[in-house]
Every structure is written in C-alpha cells, then in structure tokens.
Design a protein around this motif. Sequence first.
Motif, PDB file in Angstrom:
ATOM      1  N   VAL A   1     -20.854 -18.442 -26.429  1.00  0.00           N
ATOM      2  CA  VAL A   1     -21.881 -19.062 -25.597  1.00  0.00           C
ATOM      3  C   VAL A   1     -22.181 -18.115 -24.441  1.00  0.00           C
ATOM      4  N   ASP A   2     -23.448 -17.811 -24.251  1.00  0.00           N
ATOM      5  CA  ASP A   2     -23.849 -16.911 -23.169  1.00  0.00           C
ATOM      6  C   ASP A   2     -23.903 -17.686 -21.858  1.00  0.00           C
ATOM      7  N   TRP A   3     -22.833 -17.572 -21.087  1.00  0.00           N
ATOM      8  CA  TRP A   3     -22.754 -18.244 -19.793  1.00  0.00           C
ATOM      9  C   TRP A   3     -23.199 -17.344 -18.655  1.00  0.00           C
ATOM     10  N   GLY A   4     -23.837 -16.233 -18.967  1.00  0.00           N
ATOM     11  CA  GLY A   4     -24.344 -15.360 -17.924  1.00  0.00           C
ATOM     12  C   GLY A   4     -23.587 -14.050 -17.831  1.00  0.00           C
TER      13      GLY A   4
ATOM     14  N   GLU B   1     -31.136 -24.131 -14.058  1.00  0.00           N
ATOM     15  CA  GLU B   1     -30.912 -23.390 -15.290  1.00  0.00           C
ATOM     16  C   GLU B   1     -30.553 -24.339 -16.422  1.00  0.00           C
ATOM     17  N   LEU B   2     -30.913 -23.934 -17.641  1.00  0.00           N
ATOM     18  CA  LEU B   2     -30.653 -24.772 -18.802  1.00  0.00           C
ATOM     19  C   LEU B   2     -29.186 -25.142 -18.936  1.00  0.00           C
TER      20      LEU B   2
ATOM     21  N   TYR C   1     -26.705 -20.518 -11.435  1.00  0.00           N
ATOM     22  CA  TYR C   1     -25.419 -19.863 -11.599  1.00  0.00           C
ATOM     23  C   TYR C   1     -25.580 -18.428 -11.115  1.00  0.00           C
ATOM     24  N   ALA C   2     -24.757 -18.002 -10.160  1.00  0.00           N
ATOM     25  CA  ALA C   2     -24.801 -16.643  -9.599  1.00  0.00           C
ATOM     26  C   ALA C   2     -26.205 -16.250  -9.152  1.00  0.00           C
ATOM     27  N   PRO C   3     -26.774 -16.973  -8.177  1.00  0.00           N
ATOM     28  CA  PRO C   3     -28.147 -16.662  -7.748  1.00  0.00           C
ATOM     29  C   PRO C   3     -28.225 -15.392  -6.906  1.00  0.00           C
ATOM     30  N   LYS C   4     -29.413 -14.779  -6.913  1.00  0.00           N
ATOM     31  CA  LYS C   4     -29.666 -13.647  -6.034  1.00  0.00           C
ATOM     32  C   LYS C   4     -29.895 -14.162  -4.618  1.00  0.00           C
ATOM     33  N   LEU C   5     -29.496 -13.369  -3.646  1.00  0.00           N
ATOM     34  CA  LEU C   5     -29.708 -13.746  -2.249  1.00  0.00           C
ATOM     35  C   LEU C   5     -31.132 -13.408  -1.839  1.00  0.00           C
TER      36      LEU C   5
ATOM     37  N   TYR D   1     -16.880 -21.016 -13.351  1.00  0.00           N
ATOM     38  CA  TYR D   1     -18.320 -21.158 -13.591  1.00  0.00           C
ATOM     39  C   TYR D   1     -18.921 -21.973 -12.443  1.00  0.00           C
ATOM     40  N   PRO D   2     -19.317 -21.295 -11.355  1.00  0.00           N
ATOM     41  CA  PRO D   2     -19.818 -22.018 -10.180  1.00  0.00           C
ATOM     42  C   PRO D   2     -21.308 -22.332 -10.287  1.00  0.00           C
TER      43      PRO D   2
END
Length: 279
Positions: A183-186, A97-98, A146-150, A251-252
């Motif tokens: 800042v859009d961190w997700g 991710e960027l 960051y926070a990936p889907k399984l 922020y993992p």
Amino acid sequence: MDIDRARTFLEIVHSGSFLKAADRLHVTQTTVSARIRTLEEELGRQLFIRNRNGAQLTPSGREFERYAQSFVQIWERARHQLAIPSGRTSVVALGGELSLWNPLLLDWLVWMKKAKPQIAIHAQVGVPDQLLEQLRTGVLDIAVLYAPKLLPGFKVELLVEEQLVLVRTKSEDPAGAKDYVYVDWGPLFAAQHDASSTAFGEPGLLVGLGPLGLSYILRAGGMGYFRRGAAAPHIEAGQLEVVEGAPEFTYPAYAVYPEASEARADVQEALRGLNQVVK
C-alpha cells in the motif's frame, strides 16, 4: 478586474487558441479578443503572442496566469460562501487525502452534524498538491494531509500519530496469507519501508488507497501494512492477525489552515471536531 476577462484568459491558456476559447465560452472570437485587449490595456503588458498554431503566453502572461487562477478560485469561493443554505450561519470547506478519509471524514461529518448543525460543510478528497493549491487560493479552509509542505501564512497542526502495522489474514491455506500487498502510504513510508529491509519479496499487488488494499486481503487473503485503527475491528473479529516482530511505522495526519482562520469561529469549531474524532 472583470471576472469574465480572467476566465477568458485562462480558457485561452487551457485551450491554446482564441477560437477554441470562444467555442468553449459560447461567445464570438471578437468578444474573446476584445476581453484580452482590454485586460492587456489594464495591465500595461502583452499577455499572448498569436500565431498560426494558436496563442502562446508571453513572460508577463505566464506570470499573470497564477494570479488569474487565484482570482477565479477566490471568486468562486466567495460565491459559495454567500450562497449559505437556509438555516445555516456559515460554510466550512475541508479537503483531505484519500488515504486519510476513511474513517476520519465520516466521523468528522457526523460530529459536525451533531455538534454544529448550523455550519454547512463542503467536503472533498484529492491529492496533496491539489489540496494545498486550493487551500492557498482560498477554495478550502482546512486541508487534512500526511506530511504536508510548509506554506508561509499557514499553520500546521498535528491531529493524530497512528501506527501502520503489518497484518495478515487468518486462512486455512497458510500460503495464501503470505501474498504481500504493498500500500502506497506516501514517500516517508516508502523510505522507511525500504530501509527496514523486510523480506516480503516483490509484491504481487500495489494499491494507492489503504481501504482498497484492506478490503482486498479480507476477500482474497494476503498481508500488508494498514492503520492500526482500521485493522483493529478485523483483528477482534478473528479475520486478521498482527505479524509478530514486523517493524511498525508512524503515520501522522495534520490539519493545515490559514493563520487568519484563527479569527473564524466556524473554522475553529471544525478543527475542534477533527481533534475530537481522532481521540
């Protein structure tokens, strides 16, 4: 299945007609029709309905689309893997991710060059859904997210749990340091941020990339949430300061890769490198 037939099928899907697909592929419309007719005979299903407006997918065609896309992408992946540069033993493709690439990408690339110079690297950035699709279809070996889907058949490994901290510029004009940059961190950050009820007022600027937001406030003044590691050099230099009492957010970053990659020594070395550079 012939790769040209799969590409032709996808080009018709994207362009909406046999004629436009022929123009883009630089072949005749007769050739396009022959490829699709052969493909339909092999599958035993009609894939398109042709009408005045072009070509529309049948239900079987819609189902086949994802397989055709995977086939073409895997073919490209195999072609790249076979074209290993001279003096290299293998290729590892990694995407991220960027907002997670600075400085992680550069640090990892430098580590790989020093520790495993025999491994060629394909590195890219993208949005999460795109990276996961490329991972699923074999275009990527590793995705850093960051926070990936399984996904079934894939492993998710925690790389680092960094903190997002609120920092502001040290300015002779105190009012200038109060301009809040969001800042859009997700989605997870957005939910935590809203729940914290921090009274910053409406942000005058919203950015989708952490390094951009940080560079902006360093030049124009203001405050915002940034990764502690990225802000640390500027705090030490006296350009920024942490806002005391402001909430902090986790922020993992995770590495996602196929379970089958546990048998690939080059992918395991790439993962070891990621774990080394985040320490």
